[in-house]
Design a protein around this motif. Structure first.
Motif, PDB file in Angstrom:
ATOM      1  N   LEU A  64      40.403  25.597  42.539  1.00  0.00           N
ATOM      2  CA  LEU A  64      41.178  25.534  41.300  1.00  0.00           C
ATOM      3  C   LEU A  64      42.535  26.189  41.484  1.00  0.00           C
ATOM      4  N   PRO A  65      43.505  25.872  40.642  1.00  0.00           N
ATOM      5  CA  PRO A  65      44.750  26.642  40.658  1.00  0.00           C
ATOM      6  C   PRO A  65      44.449  28.106  40.391  1.00  0.00           C
ATOM      7  N   ALA A  66      45.057  28.992  41.163  1.00  0.00           N
ATOM      8  CA  ALA A  66      44.782  30.424  41.005  1.00  0.00           C
ATOM      9  C   ALA A  66      45.031  30.889  39.571  1.00  0.00           C
ATOM     10  N   ALA A  67      46.011  30.281  38.903  1.00  0.00           N
ATOM     11  CA  ALA A  67      46.355  30.687  37.541  1.00  0.00           C
ATOM     12  C   ALA A  67      45.257  30.368  36.535  1.00  0.00           C
ATOM     13  N   ASP A  68      44.324  29.450  36.893  1.00  0.00           N
ATOM     14  CA  ASP A  68      43.256  29.053  35.964  1.00  0.00           C
ATOM     15  C   ASP A  68      41.940  29.774  36.210  1.00  0.00           C
ATOM     16  N   ILE A  69      41.790  30.422  37.360  1.00  0.00           N
ATOM     17  CA  ILE A  69      40.475  30.929  37.762  1.00  0.00           C
ATOM     18  C   ILE A  69      39.949  32.002  36.822  1.00  0.00           C
ATOM     19  N   ALA A  70      40.780  32.937  36.426  1.00  0.00           N
ATOM     20  CA  ALA A  70      40.310  34.012  35.544  1.00  0.00           C
ATOM     21  C   ALA A  70      39.769  33.449  34.228  1.00  0.00           C
ATOM     22  N   LEU A  80      31.754  33.046  39.772  1.00  0.00           N
ATOM     23  CA  LEU A  80      32.441  34.005  40.639  1.00  0.00           C
ATOM     24  C   LEU A  80      33.808  33.423  40.967  1.00  0.00           C
ATOM     25  N   GLY A  81      34.777  34.293  41.237  1.00  0.00           N
ATOM     26  CA  GLY A  81      36.093  33.758  41.577  1.00  0.00           C
ATOM     27  C   GLY A  81      36.960  34.771  42.289  1.00  0.00           C
ATOM     28  N   ILE A  82      37.965  34.253  42.990  1.00  0.00           N
ATOM     29  CA  ILE A  82      38.981  35.094  43.616  1.00  0.00           C
ATOM     30  C   ILE A  82      40.333  34.670  43.059  1.00  0.00           C
ATOM     31  N   THR A  83      41.065  35.615  42.522  1.00  0.00           N
ATOM     32  CA  THR A  83      42.406  35.352  42.020  1.00  0.00           C
ATOM     33  C   THR A  83      43.188  36.652  42.029  1.00  0.00           C
ATOM     34  N   GLY A  84      44.437  36.598  41.597  1.00  0.00           N
ATOM     35  CA  GLY A  84      45.267  37.799  41.600  1.00  0.00           C
ATOM     36  C   GLY A  84      45.033  38.655  40.374  1.00  0.00           C
ATOM     37  N   LEU A  85      45.189  39.959  40.543  1.00  0.00           N
ATOM     38  CA  LEU A  85      45.070  40.875  39.405  1.00  0.00           C
ATOM     39  C   LEU A  85      46.086  40.519  38.332  1.00  0.00           C
ATOM     40  N   ASP A  86      47.266  40.055  38.743  1.00  0.00           N
ATOM     41  CA  ASP A  86      48.292  39.644  37.782  1.00  0.00           C
ATOM     42  C   ASP A  86      47.806  38.496  36.901  1.00  0.00           C
ATOM     43  N   ILE A  87      47.056  37.563  37.493  1.00  0.00           N
ATOM     44  CA  ILE A  87      46.532  36.427  36.729  1.00  0.00           C
ATOM     45  C   ILE A  87      45.495  36.894  35.711  1.00  0.00           C
ATOM     46  N   ILE A  88      44.641  37.831  36.124  1.00  0.00           N
ATOM     47  CA  ILE A  88      43.613  38.352  35.212  1.00  0.00           C
ATOM     48  C   ILE A  88      44.261  39.033  34.010  1.00  0.00           C
ATOM     49  N   ARG A  89      45.247  39.873  34.290  1.00  0.00           N
ATOM     50  CA  ARG A  89      45.926  40.590  33.205  1.00  0.00           C
ATOM     51  C   ARG A  89      46.706  39.620  32.310  1.00  0.00           C
ATOM     52  N   GLU A  90      47.393  38.662  32.931  1.00  0.00           N
ATOM     53  CA  GLU A  90      48.210  37.725  32.159  1.00  0.00           C
ATOM     54  C   GLU A  90      47.354  36.828  31.278  1.00  0.00           C
ATOM     55  N   ILE A 196      64.537  46.735  39.067  1.00  0.00           N
ATOM     56  CA  ILE A 196      64.842  47.945  38.305  1.00  0.00           C
ATOM     57  C   ILE A 196      63.580  48.559  37.702  1.00  0.00           C
ATOM     58  N   ASP A 197      62.454  47.869  37.815  1.00  0.00           N
ATOM     59  CA  ASP A 197      61.201  48.419  37.300  1.00  0.00           C
ATOM     60  C   ASP A 197      60.039  47.581  37.827  1.00  0.00           C
ATOM     61  N   THR A 198      58.855  48.175  37.864  1.00  0.00           N
ATOM     62  CA  THR A 198      57.637  47.470  38.263  1.00  0.00           C
ATOM     63  C   THR A 198      56.668  47.440  37.096  1.00  0.00           C
ATOM     64  N   VAL A 199      56.261  46.247  36.716  1.00  0.00           N
ATOM     65  CA  VAL A 199      55.316  46.077  35.616  1.00  0.00           C
ATOM     66  C   VAL A 199      53.883  46.262  36.103  1.00  0.00           C
ATOM     67  N   LEU A 200      53.589  45.736  37.328  1.00  0.00           N
ATOM     68  CA  LEU A 200      52.215  45.767  37.828  1.00  0.00           C
ATOM     69  C   LEU A 200      52.202  45.628  39.340  1.00  0.00           C
ATOM     70  N   ASP A 201      51.413  46.461  40.012  1.00  0.00           N
ATOM     71  CA  ASP A 201      51.098  46.260  41.432  1.00  0.00           C
ATOM     72  C   ASP A 201      49.846  45.403  41.481  1.00  0.00           C
ATOM     73  N   THR A 202      49.933  44.282  42.179  1.00  0.00           N
ATOM     74  CA  THR A 202      48.825  43.329  42.140  1.00  0.00           C
ATOM     75  C   THR A 202      48.329  42.985  43.533  1.00  0.00           C
ATOM     76  N   GLU A 203      47.120  42.489  43.602  1.00  0.00           N
ATOM     77  CA  GLU A 203      46.498  41.995  44.835  1.00  0.00           C
ATOM     78  C   GLU A 203      45.357  41.074  44.437  1.00  0.00           C
ATOM     79  N   SER A 204      44.733  40.449  45.416  1.00  0.00           N
ATOM     80  CA  SER A 204      43.615  39.561  45.118  1.00  0.00           C
ATOM     81  C   SER A 204      42.380  40.364  44.717  1.00  0.00           C
ATOM     82  N   VAL A 205      41.577  39.781  43.825  1.00  0.00           N
ATOM     83  CA  VAL A 205      40.412  40.465  43.258  1.00  0.00           C
ATOM     84  C   VAL A 205      39.227  39.500  43.206  1.00  0.00           C
ATOM     85  N   LEU A 206      38.050  40.014  43.526  1.00  0.00           N
ATOM     86  CA  LEU A 206      36.806  39.263  43.363  1.00  0.00           C
ATOM     87  C   LEU A 206      36.244  39.574  41.983  1.00  0.00           C
TER      88      LEU A 206
END
Length: 306
Positions: A64-70, A80-90, A196-206
């Motif tokens: 699936l597109p990573a943006a849809d997995i969460a 079960l899925g693997i996607t970015g922490l940014d996608i989960i939060r968003e 000028i700022d960081t909103v989120l440090d992200t990585e892949s998540v199971l």
């Protein structure tokens, strides 16, 4: 049976299989395929097919597109899925999915980027009330609403959604700044932007659905992944040392739990095997040699279990 009709008409029967969603393309795709191979998941994905049956486990991989997995995991369409922490939060799926573990790859930052030429923009606070363009509209609104100390509906900062080429928005006069994912920063610098700022440090998540149908199988997958991640983080260090210096050596490299110590044929000497973090390896080897260790060897670890 979990509904996977969104994948098309001609689908295999997956009623007795755990559905495991992985990105079908993009920055996480190749790394996910490598991880699946390392944890012993065997499958053959046919061209243009977004589902593949695993041959050695009761699992069906869903691409699936990573943006849809969460969202699919949250709704129970997949287990079960693997996607970015940014996608989960968003996607605001935090309350409906359980984060099993961070995977250590796909690391990047969701950052506020402003034109380098505008010296007045030094932090997110300088953008309050201005125009922001992003594809992460929920995270961006939350970020600026918090700065303003108001609810999202009451914020004065204007946040607009665009789906691609976010970095061009400032140059085209559409925005005063942007919020986007940044890895190396080369694209942003080429567009005349800087962080000028960081909103989120992200990585892949199971992640898993909190009511997943196959909890024991999900646990098995997690354990296998943990073994691979441990192997990537550590090496096995072996050395010989006089027994009266063993305590000092073990203080230098204590291992994950404890070193393995074996007597040598030479009186008063022992052989030691210990797991050492790769990031500390060079310093540990220097210190062990200073402590009297000899024949220091380093071996790669292919897999590990606690």
């Amino acid at each position: 049976m979990t509904d996977i009709s969104y994948l098309g008409a001609s689908l295999p029967d997956t009623s007795d299989r755990m559905l495991f969603a992985v990105p079908k393309k993009g920055r996480l795709y190749d790394q996910c395929l490598g991880l699946l191979a390392n944890i012993g998941i065997e499958f053959n994905r046919k061209p243009r097919h977004d589902i593949a049956l695993v041959s050695n486990l009761p699992i069906a991989l869903v691409f699936l597109p990573a943006a849809d997995i969460a969202a699919y995991v949250a709704k129970g369409n997949v287990d079960l899925g693997i996607t970015g922490l940014d996608i989960i939060r968003e996607s605001q799926a935090d309350g409906d999915v359980a984060e099993l573990m961070r995977l250590g790859f796909g690391r990047c930052k969701l950052q506020v980027q402003a034109p380098q030429a505008d010296g007045s923009l030094r932090s997110s606070s300088d953008l309050v009330g201005k125009r922001i363009v992003t594809s992460f509209i929920n995270l961006t609104r939350e970020h600026f609403a918090k700065l303003e100390g108001v609810e999202v509906e009451q914020m004065s900062t204007q946040v607009r959604f665009v789906s691609g080429s976010v970095e061009a928005a400032c140059g085209l006069g559409l925005a005063d700044a942007i919020v986007d994912l940044v890895e190396s920063g080369d694209t942003m610098r080429a567009a005349g932007l800087h962080a000028i700022d960081t909103v989120l440090d992200t990585e892949s998540v199971l992640i898993t659905n909190k009511h997943a149908r196959f909890p024991e199988l999900a646990k098995t997958i997690k354990q296998r992944v943990e073994g691979i991640l441990t192997a990537r983080r550590y090496v096995l260090c072996q050395y010989n040392i006089a027994r009266d210096r063993l305590e000092t050596a073990c203080g230098i490299a204590p291992g994950r739990q404890a070193p393995t110590v074996t007597p040598l044929e030479q009186d008063g000497w022992v052989a030691v095997s210990v797991m050492v973090e790769k990031s500390r390896l060079a310093d540990s080897m220097d210190a062990l040699q200073e402590a009297g260790a000899t024949d220091i060897l380093v071996l790669q670890i292919a897999n590990a279990r606690a």
